[in-house]
Scaffold this active site. Structure first.
Site, PDB file in Angstrom:
ATOM      1  N   HIS A   3      -6.117   4.234  -6.857  1.00 20.55           N
ATOM      2  CA  HIS A   3      -4.829   4.438  -7.533  1.00 20.55           C
ATOM      3  C   HIS A   3      -4.997   4.515  -9.054  1.00 20.55           C
ATOM      4  CE1 HIS A   3      -2.944   4.051  -3.746  1.00 20.55           C
ATOM      5  NE2 HIS A   3      -3.107   2.753  -3.615  1.00 20.55           N
ATOM      6  N   GLN A   6      -4.942   2.253   4.731  1.00 22.41           N
ATOM      7  CA  GLN A   6      -5.661   1.766   5.918  1.00 22.41           C
ATOM      8  C   GLN A   6      -6.925   2.580   6.222  1.00 22.41           C
ATOM      9  OE1 GLN A   6      -2.474   1.890   8.770  1.00 22.41           O
ATOM     10  NE2 GLN A   6      -1.320   0.308   7.690  1.00 22.41           N
ATOM     11  N   ASP A  54       5.163  -7.419  -7.521  1.00 23.41           N
ATOM     12  CA  ASP A  54       4.280  -6.611  -6.692  1.00 23.41           C
ATOM     13  C   ASP A  54       3.761  -5.487  -7.593  1.00 23.41           C
ATOM     14  OD1 ASP A  54       4.118  -5.990  -3.349  1.00 23.41           O
ATOM     15  OD2 ASP A  54       3.463  -4.422  -4.737  1.00 23.41           O
ATOM     16  N   SER A  87      -1.207  -9.031  20.461  1.00 26.54           N
ATOM     17  CA  SER A  87       0.056  -9.279  19.750  1.00 26.54           C
ATOM     18  C   SER A  87       0.831  -7.973  19.804  1.00 26.54           C
ATOM     19  CB  SER A  87      -0.242  -9.688  18.308  1.00 26.54           C
ATOM     20  OG  SER A  87       0.942  -9.643  17.555  1.00 26.54           O
ATOM     21  N   ASN A  91      -4.332  -7.545   4.780  1.00 26.71           N
ATOM     22  CA  ASN A  91      -4.308  -8.953   5.194  1.00 26.71           C
ATOM     23  C   ASN A  91      -5.147  -9.150   6.456  1.00 26.71           C
ATOM     24  OD1 ASN A  91      -2.320 -10.225   3.246  1.00 26.71           O
ATOM     25  ND2 ASN A  91      -1.132  -8.496   4.013  1.00 26.71           N
ATOM     26  N   SER A  92      -5.037  -8.197   7.369  1.00 28.60           N
ATOM     27  CA  SER A  92      -5.811  -8.299   8.609  1.00 28.60           C
ATOM     28  C   SER A  92      -7.315  -8.201   8.331  1.00 28.60           C
ATOM     29  CB  SER A  92      -5.381  -7.214   9.596  1.00 28.60           C
ATOM     30  OG  SER A  92      -4.077  -7.494  10.060  1.00 28.60           O
ATOM     31  N   HIS A 144      -5.217  -2.148  12.757  1.00 31.00           N
ATOM     32  CA  HIS A 144      -4.798  -0.980  11.965  1.00 31.00           C
ATOM     33  C   HIS A 144      -5.408  -1.024  10.562  1.00 31.00           C
ATOM     34  CE1 HIS A 144      -2.356  -4.127  10.360  1.00 31.00           C
ATOM     35  NE2 HIS A 144      -1.634  -3.348   9.600  1.00 31.00           N
ATOM     36  N   HIS A 175       3.800  -7.665   2.283  1.00 31.77           N
ATOM     37  CA  HIS A 175       3.661  -7.706   0.826  1.00 31.77           C
ATOM     38  C   HIS A 175       4.304  -8.952   0.242  1.00 31.77           C
ATOM     39  CE1 HIS A 175       2.187  -3.811  -0.982  1.00 31.77           C
ATOM     40  NE2 HIS A 175       2.059  -3.616   0.315  1.00 31.77           N
ATOM     41  N   PHE A 206       6.749   7.949  -2.569  1.00 31.27           N
ATOM     42  CA  PHE A 206       5.771   6.861  -2.554  1.00 31.27           C
ATOM     43  C   PHE A 206       4.498   7.232  -3.312  1.00 31.27           C
ATOM     44  CE2 PHE A 206       3.377   3.345  -0.896  1.00 31.27           C
ATOM     45  CZ  PHE A 206       4.357   2.371  -0.890  1.00 31.27           C
ATOM     46  N   SER A 242       2.656  -5.818  11.064  1.00 32.82           N
ATOM     47  CA  SER A 242       4.085  -6.108  11.182  1.00 32.82           C
ATOM     48  C   SER A 242       4.938  -4.848  11.298  1.00 32.82           C
ATOM     49  CB  SER A 242       4.528  -6.925   9.971  1.00 32.82           C
ATOM     50  OG  SER A 242       4.352  -6.172   8.790  1.00 32.82           O
TER      51      SER A 242
HETATM   52  N1  UDP Z   1       0.300 -11.405  11.840  1.00 35.88           N
HETATM   53  C1  UDP Z   1       0.437 -12.589  12.491  1.00 35.88           C
HETATM   54  N2  UDP Z   1       0.638 -12.575  13.836  1.00 35.88           N
HETATM   55  C2  UDP Z   1       0.709 -11.436  14.554  1.00 35.88           C
HETATM   56  C3  UDP Z   1       0.542 -10.215  13.872  1.00 35.88           C
HETATM   57  C4  UDP Z   1       0.330 -10.226  12.506  1.00 35.88           C
HETATM   58  O1  UDP Z   1       0.365 -13.673  11.894  1.00 35.88           O
HETATM   59  O2  UDP Z   1       0.903 -11.523  15.763  1.00 35.88           O
HETATM   60  C5  UDP Z   1       0.095 -11.436  10.369  1.00 35.88           C
HETATM   61  C6  UDP Z   1      -1.362 -11.311  10.029  1.00 35.88           C
HETATM   62  O3  UDP Z   1      -1.976 -12.571  10.054  1.00 35.88           O
HETATM   63  C7  UDP Z   1      -1.324 -10.678   8.650  1.00 35.88           C
HETATM   64  C8  UDP Z   1      -0.034  -9.887   8.651  1.00 35.88           C
HETATM   65  O4  UDP Z   1       0.726 -10.333   9.767  1.00 35.88           O
HETATM   66  O5  UDP Z   1      -1.283 -11.674   7.649  1.00 35.88           O
HETATM   67  C9  UDP Z   1      -0.272  -8.398   8.775  1.00 35.88           C
HETATM   68  O6  UDP Z   1      -0.645  -7.942   7.524  1.00 35.88           O
HETATM   69  P1  UDP Z   1      -1.449  -6.608   7.315  1.00 35.88           P
HETATM   70  O7  UDP Z   1      -1.634  -6.427   5.852  1.00 35.88           O
HETATM   71  O8  UDP Z   1      -2.662  -6.601   8.137  1.00 35.88           O
HETATM   72  O9  UDP Z   1      -0.500  -5.498   7.937  1.00 35.88           O
HETATM   73  P2  UDP Z   1       1.000  -5.014   7.608  1.00 35.88           P
HETATM   74  O10 UDP Z   1       1.915  -5.980   8.266  1.00 35.88           O
HETATM   75  O11 UDP Z   1       1.157  -5.035   6.099  1.00 35.88           O
HETATM   76  O12 UDP Z   1       1.048  -3.668   8.199  1.00 35.88           O
END
Ligand code: UDP
Length: 443
Positions: free
Chosen positions: A144, A365, A113, A296, A344-345, A340, A20, A190, A270
């Site tokens: 929401h 998700q 945010d 990853s 961002n993904s 997942h 975020h 939440f 993450s």
């Molecule tokens: N990410 C990355 N490398 C990795 C794993 C994740 O750069 O090995 C980045 C990915 O590009 C994305 C973020 O981490 O921008 C994950 O964001 P997402 O919203 O998908 O998931 P969250 O972390 O919020 O669960």
């Protein structure tokens, strides 16, 4: 309070969990580059700020400021990723209020945010505009904003397979796909936060989001009728890509050695690590299929994957703790993303034109997963919602070696093109960013 000079000052409130704060800081970075007479204070936990404010570059007029994280003395992170979030929420909004008071500054605007519904009241007290930034997608936002309406129509904890025809663009979405807290799990802190956010956003000065209008026109239209100045400014990562130095494990070079659309890329973002039996099932599927894979992986590989797996798959697999994901997904060798479905993904998969195998866990998700599978049709949800060896193998084969998979790649290619066009100089997201910029500079 004494003003040091004629410069304007914006307070920014980040949400320090999952991905975020990173996109919010990226937005602030671009705003600060375009508005040299503005200063920004980035209020966030010290830990989250430390992970982002590494090198001074690009952050000259953005001051990181700490807010309390609310954790009890001696707290250690356990298996439940929600625990620190719950402590943190208990500390809000008090921690932001005291950090603002301690800064001794007067602010001209508040960017937060979107989760922080309480910022509306603070902005009123400060007599400044409030611009929330929603870092997920338009469908989650509509769910929401319309939570009260959805609850009135289908009730709470009802059947999970009821489709939501009454909500624009949602006829393929079932109640069980809605973000947690909408019609189930409604008693958690939440869920309360999300509901209040939905009620408060229509009273913001403008609502920015990390998406683009063309991704989901009907839903975006519905949102525009509910929110003032809805500004889709993404996929923002195209405007503010991560630093290029981050490929320390040589993933891109490894990808160079593989044919087009042949590699399975796996990441769960993450925060999430799937449970042990699912990791095992996925590993077994990867081992049995011929496709090369890049994973990853969060955690101890030796302990968490089947014994001997690393040795047996070393010819076709690369497992590393972190990859430059945007670049990985944009690499021509990557053929499928096992994800997942964090927002961002999903955005980055679209930018790379890579179909998805979805294993959603929490938050919005599931809604992203259902949208990928049933609305955009460029991916599949893992059968039964959890990894089994057979389910994972079927999904991999479907996307990497069937005609259906090819069609999915074509479909996501169309959205990829629209994403790049939106971010182009005359695109919709650029126009929206410019509007936001103008709005802020007029403060
Ligand atoms: N990410 C990355 N490398 C990795 C794993 C994740 O750069 O090995 C980045 C990915 O590009 C994305 C973020 O981490 O921008 C994950 O964001 P997402 O919203 O998908 O998931 P969250 O972390 O919020 O669960």
């Amino acid at each position: 309070v004494h003003r040091e000079n004629a410069q304007k000052h914006i307070a920014v409130f980040a949400f320090p969990f999952a991905t975020h704060a990173v996109p919010l800081l990226a937005l602030v970075q671009k705003l600060s580059e375009s508005a040299p007479d503005f200063n920004f204070s980035f209020f966030n936990t010290a830990q989250s700020n430390q992970s982002m404010f590494t090198k001074g570059n690009g952050f000259e007029r953005i001051e990181p400021r700490s807010v309390e994280n609310g954790l009890p003395e001696g707290f250690r992170i356990g298996r439940n990723p929600h625990e620190p979030v719950e402590y943190f929420l208990k500390a809000t909004p008090g921690n932001y209020r005291s950090a603002v008071a301690e800064s001794g500054l007067t602010f001209d605007g508040l960017i937060t945010d979107a989760f922080y519904w309480f910022a509306k009241e603070m902005a009123e007290e400060m007599r400044v505009p409030w611009v929330p930034y929603f870092t997920a997608g338009p469908r989650a936002l509509l769910a929401h904003v319309d939570t009260d309406n959805i609850r009135a129509r289908i009730g709470i904890n009802g059947p999970e397979d009821e489709t939501l025809e009454f909500l624009p663009g949602f006829s393929a979405i079932r109640s069980g796909d809605l973000p947690e807290g909408t019609v189930s799990g409604v008693d958690s802190p939440f869920a309360t936060l999300l509901q209040k956010m939905g009620q408060m956003l229509p009273h913001a000065s403008a609502v920015a989001m990390n998406s683009f209008e063309e991704i989901d026109p009907i839903v975006v239209q519905a949102l525009k009728s509910r929110l003032p100045n809805l500004l889709n400014i993404g996929p923002f990562i195209l405007k503010c890509p991560p630093p290029s130095s981050s490929d320390i494990h040589g993933c891109l070079e490894w990808l160079d050695q593989h044919p087009t659309s042949s590699v399975t890329y796996i990441s769960f973002g993450s925060v999430i690590t799937p449970p042990p039996h699912e990791l095992k099932a996925l590993a077994e599927a990867l081992e049995e299929c011929e496709f090369p894979f890049l994973w990853s992986f969060r955690g101890n590989v030796e302990e968490m994957l089947p014994e001997g797996f690393l040795e047996r798959t070393k010819e076709k697999g690369l497992i590393v703790p972190w990859v430059p994901q945007l670049k990985v997904l944009a690499h021509p060798s990557v053929g499928v993303f096992v994800t997942h479905c964090g927002w961002n993904s999903v955005n980055e998969s679209i930018i790379g034109g890579v179909p998805m195998i979805c294993r959603a866990f929490f938050g919005e998700q599931k809604l992203n997963q259902r949208t990928v599978e049933a609305v955009w049709e460029f991916g599949v949800a893992i059968e039964g919602g959890k990894f089994t060896k057979n389910g994972a193998m079927e999904a991999l084969k479907l996307i990497l070696s069937s005609e259906k998979g090819k069609l999915m790649r074509e479909k996501i290619g169309v959205l990829k093109k629209l994403a790049f066009e939106a971010m182009d100089t005359d695109g919709s997201s650029t126009a929206n960013f410019n509007f936001l910029m103008e709005f802020i500079t007029k403060l």
